[in-house]
Design a protein around this motif. Structure first.
Motif, PDB file in Angstrom:
ATOM      1  N   UNK A 411      23.895   8.475 107.236  1.00 27.81           N
ATOM      2  CA  UNK A 411      24.566   9.660 107.082  1.00 27.81           C
ATOM      3  C   UNK A 411      25.708   9.627 107.851  1.00 27.81           C
ATOM      4  N   UNK A 412      27.063   9.692 107.179  1.00 26.80           N
ATOM      5  CA  UNK A 412      28.285   9.857 108.066  1.00 26.80           C
ATOM      6  C   UNK A 412      28.522  11.319 108.752  1.00 26.80           C
ATOM      7  N   UNK A 413      29.612  11.150 109.301  1.00 26.42           N
ATOM      8  CA  UNK A 413      30.107  12.562 110.160  1.00 26.42           C
ATOM      9  C   UNK A 413      30.473  13.476 109.028  1.00 26.42           C
ATOM     10  N   UNK A 414      31.024  12.857 107.856  1.00 33.46           N
ATOM     11  CA  UNK A 414      31.506  13.800 106.963  1.00 33.46           C
ATOM     12  C   UNK A 414      30.617  14.327 105.775  1.00 33.46           C
ATOM     13  N   UNK A 415      29.202  14.084 106.117  1.00 34.33           N
ATOM     14  CA  UNK A 415      28.001  14.354 105.284  1.00 34.33           C
ATOM     15  C   UNK A 415      27.735  13.584 104.088  1.00 34.33           C
ATOM     16  N   UNK A 416      28.463  12.442 103.910  1.00 34.41           N
ATOM     17  CA  UNK A 416      28.487  11.423 102.909  1.00 34.41           C
ATOM     18  C   UNK A 416      27.090  10.687 103.351  1.00 34.41           C
ATOM     19  N   UNK A 417      26.437  10.276 102.203  1.00 39.97           N
ATOM     20  CA  UNK A 417      25.085   9.488 102.671  1.00 39.97           C
ATOM     21  C   UNK A 417      25.135   8.093 101.747  1.00 39.97           C
ATOM     22  N   UNK A 418      24.368   7.307 102.253  1.00 40.84           N
ATOM     23  CA  UNK A 418      24.567   5.968 101.831  1.00 40.84           C
ATOM     24  C   UNK A 418      22.909   5.336 101.640  1.00 40.84           C
ATOM     25  N   UNK A 419      22.378   4.863 100.810  1.00 38.34           N
ATOM     26  CA  UNK A 419      21.202   4.132 100.502  1.00 38.34           C
ATOM     27  C   UNK A 419      21.403   2.887  99.884  1.00 38.34           C
ATOM     28  N   UNK A 420      20.504   1.724 100.420  1.00 35.34           N
ATOM     29  CA  UNK A 420      20.488   0.438  99.887  1.00 35.34           C
ATOM     30  C   UNK A 420      19.140  -0.121 100.046  1.00 35.34           C
ATOM     31  N   UNK A 421      18.604  -1.151  99.153  1.00 26.51           N
ATOM     32  CA  UNK A 421      17.497  -1.669  99.212  1.00 26.51           C
ATOM     33  C   UNK A 421      17.485  -3.090  98.716  1.00 26.51           C
ATOM     34  N   UNK A 423      18.502  -6.047 100.217  1.00 29.86           N
ATOM     35  CA  UNK A 423      19.767  -6.913 100.457  1.00 29.86           C
ATOM     36  C   UNK A 423      20.847  -6.457  99.437  1.00 29.86           C
ATOM     37  N   UNK A 424      20.923  -4.987  99.682  1.00 25.97           N
ATOM     38  CA  UNK A 424      21.858  -4.238  98.619  1.00 25.97           C
ATOM     39  C   UNK A 424      21.821  -4.816  97.166  1.00 25.97           C
ATOM     40  N   UNK A 425      20.780  -5.106  96.403  1.00 25.69           N
ATOM     41  CA  UNK A 425      20.730  -5.240  94.991  1.00 25.69           C
ATOM     42  C   UNK A 425      20.834  -3.940  94.472  1.00 25.69           C
ATOM     43  N   UNK A 426      20.513  -2.788  94.762  1.00 28.88           N
ATOM     44  CA  UNK A 426      21.070  -1.621  94.689  1.00 28.88           C
ATOM     45  C   UNK A 426      21.417  -0.758  95.756  1.00 28.88           C
ATOM     46  N   UNK A 427      22.488   0.128  95.365  1.00 30.68           N
ATOM     47  CA  UNK A 427      22.916   0.915  96.549  1.00 30.68           C
ATOM     48  C   UNK A 427      23.511   2.488  95.839  1.00 30.68           C
ATOM     49  N   UNK A 428      23.355   3.266  96.782  1.00 32.92           N
ATOM     50  CA  UNK A 428      23.850   4.646  96.038  1.00 32.92           C
ATOM     51  C   UNK A 428      24.439   5.114  97.482  1.00 32.92           C
ATOM     52  N   UNK A 429      26.039   5.712  97.013  1.00 35.67           N
ATOM     53  CA  UNK A 429      26.353   6.350  98.101  1.00 35.67           C
ATOM     54  C   UNK A 429      26.691   7.908  97.315  1.00 35.67           C
ATOM     55  N   UNK A 430      26.808   8.823  98.128  1.00 34.90           N
ATOM     56  CA  UNK A 430      26.918  10.281  97.147  1.00 34.90           C
ATOM     57  C   UNK A 430      27.109  11.200  98.573  1.00 34.90           C
ATOM     58  N   UNK A 431      27.658  12.238  97.953  1.00 37.49           N
ATOM     59  CA  UNK A 431      28.050  13.577  98.702  1.00 37.49           C
ATOM     60  C   UNK A 431      27.568  15.010  97.618  1.00 37.49           C
ATOM     61  N   UNK A 432      27.960  16.064  98.111  1.00 36.54           N
ATOM     62  CA  UNK A 432      27.881  17.095  97.431  1.00 36.54           C
ATOM     63  C   UNK A 432      28.516  17.116  95.976  1.00 36.54           C
ATOM     64  N   UNK A 433      29.639  16.426  95.922  1.00 34.75           N
ATOM     65  CA  UNK A 433      30.294  16.403  94.649  1.00 34.75           C
ATOM     66  C   UNK A 433      30.668  15.067  94.100  1.00 34.75           C
ATOM     67  N   UNK A 434      30.038  14.080  94.666  1.00 35.38           N
ATOM     68  CA  UNK A 434      30.491  12.496  94.454  1.00 35.38           C
ATOM     69  C   UNK A 434      28.894  11.814  94.255  1.00 35.38           C
ATOM     70  N   UNK A 435      29.028  10.886  93.306  1.00 30.39           N
ATOM     71  CA  UNK A 435      27.974  10.006  92.877  1.00 30.39           C
ATOM     72  C   UNK A 435      28.506   8.523  92.774  1.00 30.39           C
TER      73      UNK A 435
END
Length: 484
Positions: A411-421, A423-435
């Motif tokens: 979770x970054x300072x700007x409240x954007x979040x990131x998740x990977x599993x 070895x990054x075969x799948x990743x997600x990065x999101x915020x309140x208005x972005x996916x």
């Protein structure tokens, strides 16, 4: 390197201090994108990612190369197979190293232009610049002329150790088959040595030091320019003594370094060492020192300015302790920061640092090699598993981590979040208005401005772009990274 990268360095300094009493702290600028503004992000599996924000950009080709740029500070940080090579600096200075053997230091001076220092440990060393003092060349051990390094104005040698010479201000010295024969002097200094038979070092009005059949016979006097000069005499290793003319300070050693003890009434100090470093006890009031070490079972060492145990307002103090060699703690308080660290070697580490000027707190802990987390008071948080590097290095984890990371959450300072599993075969990065989703080379983006699916970042794909000012929608086909 970020200032968060220094906890393990401080740990080793703490261990060293507990036994030998020395150490330091320092901080470095950030080497990755930070701040509260939105960021553009793209990744391809565990091989590549790039991040950009206003005034900052970063790309990493894991683990081969990376580059971070901060336009506001004119700062860049570049790596190649970190830590084999890295370079960082601004338009006024740059420092780089290759395996810490081949290093360079470039500095731009307003009055004299660019000065360059390059060093291949310890063979080749050269410098360039606009002035004579900046130009030098050295090929060890054949020939060398080095300027303004190692606290000397000039160092020169031919077929070292056959001949060497060095100078600083009005002092100059020469050596033949160094360290066997040496002589030097200035209007106030006189040095002479034929090792190991005899040596003499005299600084008029400050000190006189002598030795014969070194290290067997040593004697001298220090502090001739002070109110209470101190004398020293030693017959190695049987007996040695150091004392002041007033008698306020005296110290003894028998079978050095096995046994030594002494006191100093001026600082209310007492020191006792038995069996070298195995048992150490010391108290002193100026500077403040409290030390008790029963190695390897227990140790505590406190060092600080006078009054630092009771008053922490901008007064420097450090405290180190260990129970067995495996559990250690360290506390530091200064005008710049407060830190608290704990270690169970090699499986656990914890570090919390408060930076007074920035009013920021950073916390890091690791259970090696399973998991590590880091967070700060600005809202940043990161979780990583696995965490194979046994020490703390934010750069190493960021550059090599995707190759072995099973799960990562950030979770970054700007409240954007990131998740990977996996070895990054799948990743997600999101915020309140972005996916943003990334899966085996495909990326799906859904933002107020763009919606679409692409392969390899635009090799093939489809995008729907929204122009909110003109209220227009455009559909674009992506082919070979061009929009059609």
């Amino acid at each position: 390197m970020t200032r968060r990268s220094n906890s393990m360095k401080r740990f080793f300094q703490a261990t060293f201090l507990l036994v030998l009493s020395g150490g330091a702290l320092y901080a470095r600028p950030s080497t990755t994108v930070t701040g509260e503004t939105k960021r553009d992000y793209y990744e391809f599996l565990f091989l590549f990612d790039k991040t950009s924000a206003p005034g900052q950009s970063e790309w990493i080709l894991h683990p081969f190369a990376s580059r971070y740029s901060n336009m506001e500070r004119s700062y860049t940080f570049t790596t190649i197979l970190y830590p084999i090579f890295y370079s960082h600096g601004t338009y006024r200075w740059n420092r780089w190293t290759f395996l810490y053997l081949f290093t360079g230091d470039d500095i731009y001076h307003d009055d004299s232009g660019l000065e360059e220092d390059n060093f291949i440990t310890p063979i080749l060393y050269w410098g360039t610049g606009e002035t004579e003092r900046e130009r030098y060349f050295s090929v060890f051990p054949f020939y060398g002329r080095i300027k303004n390094k190692l606290s000397y104005s000039e160092i020169n040698y031919v077929m070292f150790p056959l001949y060497s010479g060095w100078s600083h201000k009005d002092y100059s010295a020469h050596g033949i088959l160094w360290p066997i024969v040496m002589w030097g002097g200035s209007p106030t200094r006189s040095d002479f040595r034929i090792f190991p038979f005899f040596s003499r070092k005299i600084h008029t009005g400050k000190y006189e030091r002598y030795s014969a059949l070194w290290p067997i016979f040593q004697w001298g006097v220090e502090g001739l320019d002070q109110k209470d000069p101190r004398h020293m005499f030693m017959v190695f290793p049987f007996y040695g003594r150091k004392w002041s003319e007033s008698g306020q300070m005296t110290a003894h050693t028998v079978l050095w370094p096995l046994f030594s003890w002494g006191h100093d009434d001026a600082t209310n100090g007492f020191d006792l060492n038995l069996f070298w470093f195995l048992f150490q006890y010391q108290v002193n009031d100026s500077p403040l020192i409290r030390k008790l070490i029963i190695f390897p079972f227990y140790g505590r060492y406190v060092f600080g300015s006078k009054g630092s145990l009771t008053d922490q307002s901008g007064i420097y103090s450090q405290e180190y302790s260990f129970v067995t060699p495996f559990y250690a703690t360290m506390r530091t308080s200064s005008a710049l920061l407060e830190s608290n660290s704990k270690y169970v070697v090699p499986v656990f580490m914890y570090d919390q640092t408060y930076y007074r000027k920035e009013r920021e707190t950073e916390t890091y802990w690791k259970i090696w090699p399973l998991v590590s987390t880091s967070s700060d008071s600005n809202g940043r948080f990161e979780f990583r598993s696995l965490s194979l590097w046994p020490f703390r290095s934010d750069e190493f984890e960021r550059i090599w981590g995707p190759l072995y990371s099973v799960v990562t959450y950030r979770r970054d300072e700007n409240e954007e979040k990131y998740f990977s599993v996996l070895f990054r075969l799948y990743s997600r990065k999101w915020s309140s208005d972005e996916e943003h989703h990334f899966f085996v080379g495909f990326n799906y983006d859904n933002t107020p401005d763009v919606t679409g699916v692409e392969f390899l970042g635009g090799f093939l794909g489809f995008r729907r772009e929204y122009n909110r000012e003109d209220r227009e929608t455009k559909n674009r086909v992506r082919l070979l990274w061009f929009s059609i």
